[in-house]
Design a protein around this motif. Structure first.
Motif, PDB file in Angstrom:
ATOM      1  N   LYS A 221       0.844  -1.192   0.000  1.00 27.44           N
ATOM      2  CA  LYS A 221       0.000   0.000   0.000  1.00 27.44           C
ATOM      3  C   LYS A 221       0.879   1.241   0.000  1.00 27.44           C
ATOM      4  CE  LYS A 221      -3.810   2.283   2.359  1.00 27.44           C
ATOM      5  NZ  LYS A 221      -4.679   2.328   3.543  1.00 27.44           N
ATOM      6  N   GLU A 222       0.428   2.256  -0.763  1.00 25.09           N
ATOM      7  CA  GLU A 222       1.092   3.557  -0.892  1.00 25.09           C
ATOM      8  C   GLU A 222       2.478   3.406  -1.497  1.00 25.09           C
ATOM      9  OE1 GLU A 222       1.009   5.397   2.908  1.00 25.09           O
ATOM     10  OE2 GLU A 222      -1.181   5.634   2.918  1.00 25.09           O
ATOM     11  N   SER A 223       2.667   2.358  -2.339  1.00 29.49           N
ATOM     12  CA  SER A 223       3.936   2.177  -3.052  1.00 29.49           C
ATOM     13  C   SER A 223       3.637   2.106  -4.543  1.00 29.49           C
ATOM     14  CB  SER A 223       4.635   0.892  -2.602  1.00 29.49           C
ATOM     15  OG  SER A 223       5.745   0.611  -3.436  1.00 29.49           O
ATOM     16  N   ASP A 224       4.551   2.627  -5.369  1.00 33.07           N
ATOM     17  CA  ASP A 224       4.409   2.559  -6.824  1.00 33.07           C
ATOM     18  C   ASP A 224       5.260   1.466  -7.436  1.00 33.07           C
ATOM     19  OD1 ASP A 224       2.621   4.643  -6.790  1.00 33.07           O
ATOM     20  OD2 ASP A 224       4.177   6.181  -7.002  1.00 33.07           O
ATOM     21  N   THR A 225       5.835   0.641  -6.593  1.00 34.08           N
ATOM     22  CA  THR A 225       6.684  -0.439  -7.083  1.00 34.08           C
ATOM     23  C   THR A 225       5.836  -1.687  -7.258  1.00 34.08           C
ATOM     24  OG1 THR A 225       8.555   0.491  -5.876  1.00 34.08           O
ATOM     25  CG2 THR A 225       8.775  -1.775  -6.669  1.00 34.08           C
ATOM     26  N   LYS A 244       1.325 -11.874   6.868  1.00 32.97           N
ATOM     27  CA  LYS A 244       0.133 -11.667   7.680  1.00 32.97           C
ATOM     28  C   LYS A 244       0.084 -10.237   8.193  1.00 32.97           C
ATOM     29  CE  LYS A 244      -2.168 -13.307  11.867  1.00 32.97           C
ATOM     30  NZ  LYS A 244      -2.113 -14.238  13.029  1.00 32.97           N
ATOM     31  N   GLY A 245      -1.077  -9.616   8.005  1.00 34.40           N
ATOM     32  CA  GLY A 245      -1.288  -8.259   8.510  1.00 34.40           C
ATOM     33  C   GLY A 245      -0.860  -7.168   7.558  1.00 34.40           C
ATOM     34  N   GLU A 246      -0.108  -7.516   6.485  1.00 33.04           N
ATOM     35  CA  GLU A 246       0.318  -6.506   5.539  1.00 33.04           C
ATOM     36  C   GLU A 246      -0.851  -6.144   4.599  1.00 33.04           C
ATOM     37  OE1 GLU A 246       3.281  -4.824   5.171  1.00 33.04           O
ATOM     38  OE2 GLU A 246       3.759  -5.694   7.135  1.00 33.04           O
ATOM     39  N   GLU A 247      -0.812  -4.878   4.087  1.00 31.38           N
ATOM     40  CA  GLU A 247      -1.858  -4.384   3.203  1.00 31.38           C
ATOM     41  C   GLU A 247      -1.292  -4.251   1.797  1.00 31.38           C
ATOM     42  OE1 GLU A 247      -5.418  -1.000   3.311  1.00 31.38           O
ATOM     43  OE2 GLU A 247      -3.816  -1.001   4.825  1.00 31.38           O
ATOM     44  N   TYR A 248      -2.009  -4.794   0.795  1.00 35.25           N
ATOM     45  CA  TYR A 248      -1.492  -4.860  -0.567  1.00 35.25           C
ATOM     46  C   TYR A 248      -2.485  -4.227  -1.560  1.00 35.25           C
ATOM     47  CZ  TYR A 248       1.723  -8.388   1.302  1.00 35.25           C
ATOM     48  OH  TYR A 248       2.666  -9.047   2.040  1.00 35.25           O
TER      49      TYR A 248
END
Length: 848
Positions: A221-225, A244-248
């Motif tokens: 999230k909030e990445s342009d890569t 786990k717990g990361e937002e994609y």
């Protein structure tokens, strides 16, 4: 059809009547009436006013009036003259690197006028204004040239005589490229602590070559890569090995031979964690109604993660699934489908959804709409009198899912099979039936009725229309008495006719020396007649006559009851008067009939004044028995029955006419002649039916509108040069017989013959070896063109010459040259011919 210009005011006014005053309702087929419409309904009229109408107000308006007596509907078609609605099914058919092909279908509403043409427009995605590309009459258009890589919106508008209509436009921008368009909507199917399941839709256009695969990319999230996490050929994939717990974030790219499409990104980011949702079930409504014979589909939203187990029950028992009743499931719904609903499908349905997290229940009532069940019997009788009877019954146990609107009561005299409606609008469960015939036996039946129809009937027991008491019975006794004198005392004997009366249970002889007495108890009709008392001693015999007349209903008519002149629908009856008239004049006879397959007698005539009667309106092929009863002032006598008789004609249809011949053929008519059939079928022939058939057709058509009794008929109205065949059928009292075999085909044309003889034949010149002749055309060419002439000559010492005309039918009659013609050089004496001026003289000047 009502035509009205757009922006005008539509006013519909319809008078309405009925008793009781009907309930009136406006509707519109395939749509709803505008909310701004002004509706005014009363018991005597209905009106609908719509101001500022537009194309969407076109359609078929319905007006329905309903009361307990029935439902009546009328339809009013309205066409608003306006510009067209948007074209339908506007699609992008093909995209290349420099063109787009668009297709569409006509508008649903043409505005009451023919579509002139379509206007195609485009707009670059960076601009706000559309520009016209072209106008076309077809429903497809190839837009070119377009810059490769350009992004455009397109729209198409229909135009009629009232203006340019509303547009149909592309909802997504179209990239001009041979690469695919972006995939469709991307959705999340499932999420766990380490995986995300995604699905997406195919691109609307593949760029002209097949999609080889899809690439799924992810980015924190909030990445342009962005990095490729999956490459699949299908429309769904599971992205694994997430933290786990990361937002994609996720997006999908379509790939073909020419390259990759622009990506389609998932609308929201996703957190990698196990979803835990308690099960729930929330029906949209608590009850559903379905008419018997129709289908019902119930979709109930469900939720829960992991997916819960779903169980349906009906009236407390597990729902039994069949080919007609079954349950299916989708991602977020459980669906109950009932095909061809029956009355038994009604009831309470329960849905249970359960998982490890809990359980939830919901209940749905299914109401089946149908005709009601029959009223609950028996039909009870109250207040029976000679003229009326009051009926009572109970409401049906099954009302058909809606209130019973009324009851229908019928009656029949048990001597007939015909039911007569007493009342069709009975609101309560009781009815007083009046105007009954005293002493007649009746049966009643009752139906329940709702908006879906009428139930089966319940029949009452037979009941007699009479007061519930009886007149006292009485029997008549008569006595014949005479004083007796004589020496020695005479012997007394009683006779009836020629038969001596003896003591019996009803006849008692009480003779003494000075009195003779005969007592007849319980007198009946046969006790009437001539009685005589015979007194005898050695001095002689004395006879005293008595005439006794017993007043009673007549005895049976003297038979047999003869049935004669039988046809398939009528017959004649004849009989003799009764031997015993009951002591009163026979006033008339009652005649009844019954079919041998039935038990009930029906009245044919209740006041026949003669001993014969013609019975009509019988059914062909049915077997009947007839009976006759004499009537005097004391009542109706005993019946005399006939033998069974079947209603059929004593004759059969005639044979087919013979030896058809076609004569007098012209361009539009022919005359058909024939001979009578060999057999008439036992009945006189009343006419003939003439039919024709064109060689180019398959159906026989009747030629005569009126009955033909002659043996010839001129058929007119034929088409010139068409070929026809004919046939004829004879008709008698039993009907039309078999047609004759058809004739050969005959062509409708004026008649043709060989030509007449040439006229004015004469010799023009002769030489020693030739003869020159001349003539005129024949006066009559035979009805067809002259094709040439034949010149004939006889060779002898002297020649005879004749000439014949020729047409397509042959050689006509010859014309001979009068006299003998010899070929020889013609010798003419010298001859001078002077001009008339020369005859007057010529004057010439000297030197001229």
């Amino acid at each position: 059809m009502i035509n009205i210009r757009a922006a005008s005011t539509l006013r519909l006014f319809v008078p309405v009547r009925g008793r009781p005053a009907p309930e009136v309702k406006w509707g519109k087929a395939e749509g709803e009436i505008k909310e701004t419409a002004q509706i005014d309904n009363t018991g005597s009229y209905a009106s609908l006013v719509i101001e500022n109408v537009d194309r969407f107000d076109s359609g078929k308006y319905t007006l329905t009036a309903e009361n307990v007596s029935g439902v009546k509907s009328v339809f009013i078609s309205v066409r608003v003259l306006d510009s067209p609605s948007p074209p339908t099914n506007f699609l992008i058919k093909e995209i290349t690197k420099n063109s787009v092909t668009l297709t569409w279908e006509p508008p649903l509403l043409d505005g009451g006028s023919k579509i002139k043409h379509y206007i195609v427009e485009k707009r670059e995605s960076t601009r706000k204004v559309y520009s016209t590309i072209t106008t076309c009459n077809k429903m497809s258009c190839k837009v070119e040239p377009l810059p490769e890589g350009g992004i455009f919106f397109f729209r198409v508008l229909a135009e009629n005589e009232y203006g340019v209509g509303l547009p149909a436009k592309t909802t997504e921008p179209i990239k001009i490229s041979e690469k695919p368009q972006p995939p469709g909507k991307v959705s999340v199917v499932d999420v766990t602590r380490s995986t995300v399941t995604l699905s997406w839709e195919k691109p609307e256009h593949d760029g002209g070559s097949r999609i080889s695969h899809y690439e799924v990319e992810l980015a924190p999230k909030e990445s342009d890569t962005w990095s490729v996490c999956a490459s699949v050929k299908g429309l769904e994939t599971v992205v694994s090995n997430l933290l786990k717990g990361e937002e994609y974030q996720f997006r999908v790219v379509a790939v073909n031979d020419k390259g990759k499409s622009d990506p389609r990104q998932l609308a929201q980011s996703v957190v990698a964690k196990d979803l835990v949702v308690e099960p729930s079930v929330r029906p949209k409504v608590s009850s559903y109604s379905v008419q018997v014979g129709y289908d019902l589909k119930i979709e109930v939203p469900i939720a829960g993660h992991p997916k819960p187990t779903i169980t349906w029950t009906k009236d407390g028992a597990a729902l039994k699934q069949t080919t007609r009743v079954n349950v299916t499931e989708s991602a977020h719904h459980t669906i109950l489908t009932i095909k061809d609903a029956t009355r038994e499908d009604g009831g309470m349905y329960s849905i249970n959804v359960s998982s490890d997290l809990g359980s939830k229940d919901a209940t749905i009532e299914v109401i089946t709409l149908d005709k009601p069940g029959p009223p609950i019997g028996p039909v009870k009788f109250e207040d029976i009198s000679a003229e009326s009877i009051t009926l009572n019954w109970e409401t049906p146990s099954y009302t058909g899912g809606c209130p019973v609107s009324n009851y229908v009561v019928e009656k029949r005299d048990t001597t007939t099979t015909n039911w007569v409606v007493v009342s069709a609008t009975v609101a309560r469960t009781t009815l007083k039936v009046a105007n009954l015939k005293t002493g007649a036996e009746y049966q009643f039946r009752v139906y329940a009725e709702n908006r879906y129809g009428k139930s089966y009937a319940i029949d009452s027991e037979p009941v007699v229309a009479q007061y519930p008491f009886q007149e006292p019975d009485y029997m008549i006794t008569f006595c014949l008495e005479a004083s007796v004198n004589g020496k020695p005392i005479p012997t007394a004997q009683w006779f009836k006719g020629d038969v001596e009366v003896e003591n019996s249970a009803r006849a008692e002889i009480k003779n003494t020396d000075f009195k003779a007495l005969l007592v007849v108890k319980d007198a009946i009709r046969v006790d009437g007649g001539q009685y005589s008392l015979v007194l005898t001693n050695v001095a002689g015999t004395k006879t005293i006559p008595f005439s006794v007349k017993v007043l009673d209903r007549p005895g049976p008519s003297e038979g047999p009851l003869t049935v004669s002149n039988v046809t398939e629908e009528k017959c004649s009856l004849s009989w003799l008067p009764p031997r015993h008239d009951g002591g009163a004049t026979i006033s008339h006879y009652v005649i009844q009939k019954r079919e041998t397959s039935r038990l009930a007698w029906t009245v044919v005539s209740s006041d026949c004044g003669a001993t014969m009667f013609k019975v009509t309106k019988l059914l062909k092929g049915n077997e009947y028995i007839f009976r006759v009863m004499a009537v005097n002032k004391y009542g109706v006598g005993e019946p005399l029955e006939s033998a069974p008789v079947i209603m059929r004609n004593p004759f059969v249809p005639p044979g087919s006419p013979q030896e058809l011949e076609i004569t007098n053929i012209t361009r539009d008519s022919m005359t058909v002649c024939w001979n009578r059939p060999e057999t008439t079928g036992g009945s006189d022939i009343v006419g003939y039916i003439i039919e024709k058939r064109d060689r180019a057709g398959v159906r026989w058509t009747k030629c005569n509108k009126r009955r033909v009794t002659d043996l010839r008929f001129r058929v007119t109205g034929l088409t010139e040069d068409h070929e026809y065949e004919f046939r004829v059928s004879a008709e008698n009292a039993a009907g039309m017989g078999q047609p004759s075999p058809p004739t050969l085909y005959f062509k409708a044309c004026d008649p043709t013959f060989e030509p007449g003889c040439p006229s004015n034949v004469h010799v023009v010149d002769t030489t020693k070896d030739s003869i020159s002749l001349a003539w005129h055309r024949p006066i009559y060419d035979g009805g067809c063109e002259i094709q040439g002439y034949a010149v004939e000559i006889t060779k002898a010492d002297e020649e005879e010459v004749r000439i014949c005309a020729i047409n397509k039918l042959g050689v006509g009659e010859p014309t001979e040259i009068q006299g003998i013609v010899k070929p020889m050089d013609k010798v003419d004496p010298p001859e001078m011919i002077l001009d008339s001026e020369l005859r007057k003289g010529i004057v010439v000047r000297a030197g001229g």
